[in-house]
Design a protein around this motif. Structure first.
Motif, PDB file in Angstrom:
ATOM      1  N   ALA A   1       0.824  -1.207   0.000  1.00  0.00           N
ATOM      2  CA  ALA A   1       0.000   0.000   0.000  1.00  0.00           C
ATOM      3  C   ALA A   1       0.859   1.258   0.000  1.00  0.00           C
ATOM      4  O   ALA A   1       0.571   2.220  -0.732  1.00  0.00           O
ATOM      5  CB  ALA A   1      -0.935  -0.010   1.217  1.00  0.00           C
ATOM      6  N   VAL A   2       1.915   1.271   0.800  1.00  0.00           N
ATOM      7  CA  VAL A   2       2.799   2.444   0.848  1.00  0.00           C
ATOM      8  C   VAL A   2       3.485   2.650  -0.499  1.00  0.00           C
ATOM      9  O   VAL A   2       3.583   3.779  -1.009  1.00  0.00           O
ATOM     10  CB  VAL A   2       3.833   2.281   1.977  1.00  0.00           C
ATOM     11  N   ALA A   3       3.974   1.555  -1.095  1.00  0.00           N
ATOM     12  CA  ALA A   3       4.676   1.664  -2.381  1.00  0.00           C
ATOM     13  C   ALA A   3       3.749   2.201  -3.467  1.00  0.00           C
ATOM     14  O   ALA A   3       4.119   3.096  -4.242  1.00  0.00           O
ATOM     15  CB  ALA A   3       5.237   0.303  -2.779  1.00  0.00           C
ATOM     16  N   GLN A   4       2.527   1.683  -3.532  1.00  0.00           N
ATOM     17  CA  GLN A   4       1.614   2.132  -4.579  1.00  0.00           C
ATOM     18  C   GLN A   4       1.085   3.527  -4.316  1.00  0.00           C
ATOM     19  O   GLN A   4       0.880   4.312  -5.260  1.00  0.00           O
ATOM     20  CB  GLN A   4       0.457   1.138  -4.715  1.00  0.00           C
ATOM     21  N   ALA A   5       0.877   3.878  -3.055  1.00  0.00           N
ATOM     22  CA  ALA A   5       0.421   5.236  -2.752  1.00  0.00           C
ATOM     23  C   ALA A   5       1.473   6.261  -3.152  1.00  0.00           C
ATOM     24  O   ALA A   5       1.148   7.334  -3.696  1.00  0.00           O
ATOM     25  CB  ALA A   5       0.094   5.354  -1.266  1.00  0.00           C
ATOM     26  N   ALA A   6       2.744   5.949  -2.899  1.00  0.00           N
ATOM     27  CA  ALA A   6       3.814   6.861  -3.312  1.00  0.00           C
ATOM     28  C   ALA A   6       3.868   6.996  -4.828  1.00  0.00           C
ATOM     29  O   ALA A   6       4.064   8.100  -5.364  1.00  0.00           O
ATOM     30  CB  ALA A   6       5.155   6.352  -2.769  1.00  0.00           C
ATOM     31  N   LEU A   7       3.675   5.885  -5.531  1.00  0.00           N
ATOM     32  CA  LEU A   7       3.689   5.929  -6.991  1.00  0.00           C
ATOM     33  C   LEU A   7       2.501   6.726  -7.526  1.00  0.00           C
ATOM     34  O   LEU A   7       2.639   7.478  -8.497  1.00  0.00           O
ATOM     35  CB  LEU A   7       3.675   4.499  -7.540  1.00  0.00           C
ATOM     36  N   VAL A   8       1.349   6.577  -6.901  1.00  0.00           N
ATOM     37  CA  VAL A   8       0.174   7.340  -7.311  1.00  0.00           C
ATOM     38  C   VAL A   8       0.412   8.835  -7.129  1.00  0.00           C
ATOM     39  O   VAL A   8       0.094   9.647  -8.015  1.00  0.00           O
ATOM     40  CB  VAL A   8      -1.068   6.888  -6.511  1.00  0.00           C
ATOM     41  N   CYS A   9       0.968   9.226  -5.992  1.00  0.00           N
ATOM     42  CA  CYS A   9       1.243  10.649  -5.752  1.00  0.00           C
ATOM     43  C   CYS A   9       2.246  11.200  -6.756  1.00  0.00           C
ATOM     44  O   CYS A   9       2.140  12.367  -7.180  1.00  0.00           O
ATOM     45  CB  CYS A   9       1.747  10.849  -4.327  1.00  0.00           C
TER      46      CYS A   9
END
Length: 491
Positions: free
Chosen positions: A473-481
């Motif tokens: 979740a952290v990895a994908q949230a950072a990529l989304v931002c």
């Protein structure tokens, strides 16, 4: 005098020297091609928030870097975009059409899809007595291994098949989409059934037959969903659903269970076959707008383009199955509410994804600087993701309260479920950005890590799920931002 400003004779002290003006281009000189291009694209350039938006337009028009160097004397499309951005004054006119643009969709339709996604789960409730037997070598209930193997193969295949069919629909070739589904759905069903048979081992033949029926249903349902026939699929599943609900409180004979399962499966298959069958006469021609045939046959979707979507389907399928298997492997029987809540939440998740895309489009039209646009999109991501998590939490608590013999959620399981919701929603958002490869890699890594932990009996499955889901979740949230602030990601 030292320090005084020298002035020409006759000049007054309060008069500043004249600023020389740029020479006008002689009338006989060749017009500047960049000025001509700026004039032709004036409205678009004036409304652009960032030069990358102009570069995306230039690339979509088919201008290569070699052509740009030859025609305009600059290095590439990005350099030309920056030059155009500087030459045209910023203007942000109000849009003529609705702010939501092409991303407007109804909530009811998305909720209906969520219900349709969840209803097949009642088939397992109705067919559970038909699969009764001793636990297998993996300490799982009888028939679980062939069912899981068939489901994973079906999800993987049909996710890739759906992408290919949607690609044809995007090209305007509805007939080609039908042909892809007509050929691909039976092949996927056969492949999933053979895999279930190969791993059946000592499982009862009824388990293999159930897995084969599951594979056939997945193929037919994929065809109906891609072609927008959710209501027909819902009607076909209602008798089986009613029977499953009744079986939770009253005993239902095995013959009735089998009749309901086969009846719903037959109706779904017939509806799916009718939807994708070739149209006779002029019907097939009406599926294809004028001028589409030659374009789609020469630039149709490549098979390799659907592979990342298939792998994404496999990874998310494994992650969702681990949510149920975690309870079984720890000797608990509380997985059904979590699985049902997660499946039902896919409808609101889809609607919120549309809301984000329409919100980002509105932000693109209203923002005057790249920083303002990035701030708007990040806030929109936070709002939509928060709304989805609240929805998932409410569904989890509701299904746990209504499900028979459910003991509710503890903090670890609930946190793991919500983090899995973050993983799934941000992965769908990354897909809409065209970053399906990145989402697939993260989800595949998470699924592999959780599977290895289960197979090696490393730690408590619920704690493992919490750690794995949190990391993904952290990895994908950072990529989304990172991607959401790029104008070109919202094309």
């Amino acid at each position: 005098m030292s320090g005084s400003l020298w002035m020409p004779p006759g000049a007054r002290p309060d008069t500043l020297p004249a600023i020389p003006h740029r020479r006008d281009r002689p009338s006989w000189a060749r017009p500047d091609p960049i000025d001509e291009l700026a004039a032709r694209l004036d409205d678009f350039i004036a409304a652009a928030v960032h030069p990358d938006e102009i570069a995306a337009l230039l690339e979509s028009d088919g201008l290569s870097d070699d052509q740009i160097r030859e025609r305009y004397g600059v290095k590439n499309s990005f350099a030309l975009a920056e030059e155009l951005y500087e030459r045209v004054e910023r203007r942000y006119p109000e849009p003529d059409g609705p702010v939501d643009g092409p991303w407007r969709t109804g909530l009811l339709g998305c909720l209906l899809r969520g219900v349709v996604f969840a209803l097949p789960g009642f088939g397992y409730v109705l067919g559970a007595p038909l699969l009764a037997g001793p636990h297998d070598d993996f300490s799982l209930p009888a028939g679980t291994v062939p069912l899981l193997a068939g489901a994973l193969v079906g999800w993987t295949w049909n996710q890739g098949l759906a992408h290919r069919a949607y690609s044809w629909l995007g090209l305007g070739d509805r007939g080609a989409a039908r042909r892809a589904l007509l050929l691909g759905a039976p092949v996927g069903a056969l492949l999933a059934a053979l895999v279930a048979l190969a791993v059946a081992g000592a499982a009862h033949p009824a388990a293999v037959a159930f897995a084969a029926g599951q594979s056939v249903y997945l193929g037919a349902a994929t065809a109906l969903l891609v072609m927008g026939r959710e209501r027909a699929l819902l009607a076909a599943l209602l008798p089986m659903t009613v029977g499953a609900v009744v079986s939770l409180v009253h005993s239902v004979p095995d013959a009735a269970r089998l009749t309901l399962l086969l009846g719903s499966l037959t109706v779904v298959v017939v509806l799916g076959q009718r939807e994708v069958a070739p149209r006779k006469g002029r019907g097939e021609l009406r599926d294809k707008p004028r001028g589409t045939r030659s374009r789609s046959t020469t630039t149709g979707p490549h098979l390799s383009a659907s592979l990342p979507y298939a792998l994404f389907g496999l990874a998310t399928g494994v992650l969702v199955l681990h949510t149920a298997l975690g309870d079984i492997l720890t000797g608990e029987q509380r997985s059904a509410p979590a699985a049902v809540a997660l499946t039902l939440s896919m409808g609101p998740a889809e609607w919120l994804l549309y809301r984000f895309r329409s919100g980002s489009l509105a932000g693109l039209r209203s923002s005057s600087t790249p920083r303002a646009f990035r701030r708007t999109t990040v806030l929109t991501v936070v709002e939509c993701l928060s709304a989805y998590l609240v929805t998932l939490l409410a569904l989890s608590l509701a299904t746990s309260a209504l499900w028979p013999h459910s003991s509710g959620f503890d903090g670890i399981r609930l946190a793991g479920l919500l983090l899995l919701g973050v993983v799934l929603w941000t992965a769908l958002l990354l897909q809409s950005f065209g970053a399906v490869g990145s989402a697939g890699v993260i989800c595949c890594a998470a699924a592999l890590a959780q599977t290895v932990a289960v197979l090696t009996h490393t730690g408590n499955p619920h704690w493992v799920a919490l750690i794995v889901h949190g990391t993904a979740a952290v990895a994908q949230a950072a990529l989304v931002c990172a991607l959401s602030g790029r104008v070109t990601a919202h094309r």
